[in-house]
Design an enzyme around this catalytic site. Structure first.
Site, mmCIF file in Angstrom:
data_model
loop_
_atom_site.group_PDB
_atom_site.id
_atom_site.type_symbol
_atom_site.label_atom_id
_atom_site.label_comp_id
_atom_site.label_asym_id
_atom_site.label_seq_id
_atom_site.Cartn_x
_atom_site.Cartn_y
_atom_site.Cartn_z
ATOM 1 N N HIS A 1 4.042 40.891 -22.199
ATOM 2 C CA HIS A 1 4.665 41.521 -23.356
ATOM 3 C C HIS A 1 4.282 42.924 -23.608
ATOM 4 O O HIS A 1 3.223 43.392 -23.120
ATOM 5 C CB HIS A 1 3.827 40.584 -24.581
ATOM 6 C CG HIS A 1 4.210 39.222 -24.371
ATOM 7 N ND1 HIS A 1 3.274 38.373 -24.619
ATOM 8 C CD2 HIS A 1 5.321 38.477 -23.849
ATOM 9 C CE1 HIS A 1 3.664 37.045 -24.554
ATOM 10 N NE2 HIS A 1 4.929 37.224 -24.055
ATOM 11 N N TYR B 1 -8.529 39.041 -28.519
ATOM 12 C CA TYR B 1 -8.167 40.521 -28.383
ATOM 13 C C TYR B 1 -7.790 40.976 -29.615
ATOM 14 O O TYR B 1 -6.897 40.481 -30.586
ATOM 15 C CB TYR B 1 -6.859 40.589 -27.238
ATOM 16 C CG TYR B 1 -5.662 39.953 -27.659
ATOM 17 C CD1 TYR B 1 -4.694 40.621 -28.241
ATOM 18 C CD2 TYR B 1 -5.420 38.498 -27.205
ATOM 19 C CE1 TYR B 1 -3.447 40.169 -28.413
ATOM 20 C CE2 TYR B 1 -4.339 38.003 -27.468
ATOM 21 C CZ TYR B 1 -3.328 38.902 -28.133
ATOM 22 O OH TYR B 1 -1.936 38.264 -28.527
#
Length: 176
Positions: free
Chosen positions: A62, A132
């Site tokens: 992505h 993250y």
């Protein structure tokens, strides 16, 4: 924190510098000043936690484009993943080249993914979790993706991909 630049300029592997005593250890997991010292973007708009039920689950690859291009800083906190980044900067000498690294709860290594890099990972264990930060908010109108199995990328995933979302399986090939 120990920063080591990958072969893709601007992307870094980040290891902990532990201070140990009888209680265990302490390590700084993030420091905006250290990021700035290395020319990295320290802003955090979101922090995400990704859980993967089954080994062989893939997420990605992505990216987001301007005006919401995002940098990511990722660490595996449970189990293990194989993390891959792809340079999508058209003027870069490493355009469309990739870098992969195993991140695990055991090695506690992290990766800094610059803006205009595609990012994805493959769960190497059942129950793998990644934690993250992203420098920009998720913005559906500027998101994109690359196929994990695109022959033009020739990524050598360490284990077979067994679980993939419909969305990730449907990204176009680079040759398209």
């Amino acid at each position: 924190m120990k920063f080591q630049e990958t072969p893709l300029k601007g992307a870094f592997v980040v290891d902990l510098e532990e201070i140990s005593d009888d209680r265990g250890h302490f390590a700084r997991a993030f420091c905006a000043d250290k990021f700035k010292t290395h020319g990295l973007k320290p802003e955090i708009a979101q922090i995400n936690l990704s859980f993967n039920e089954k080994k062989g689950t893939i997420r990605g690859l992505h990216y987001q484009t301007p005006p919401a291009a995002e940098a990511k800083f990722l660490r595996c906190i449970t189990g293990a993943i194989y993390d891959v980044i792809v340079d999508l900067r058209p003027d870069s000498p490493t355009f469309r080249e990739h870098f992969g690294i195993e991140l695990s709860a055991t090695n506690r290594t992290a990766i800094y993914v610059p803006e205009m890099f595609a990012h994805g990972y493959l769960a190497l264990t059942d129950g793998a979790q990644a934690y993250y930060s992203a420098s920009e908010f998720y913005t559906p109108g500027v998101e994109g993706g690359l196929r994990y199995d695109d022959p033009a990328l020739a990524i050598d995933w360490p284990i077979p991909v067994e679980v993939v979302s419909e969305k990730d399986a449907s990204w176009p090939l680079i040759s398209d």
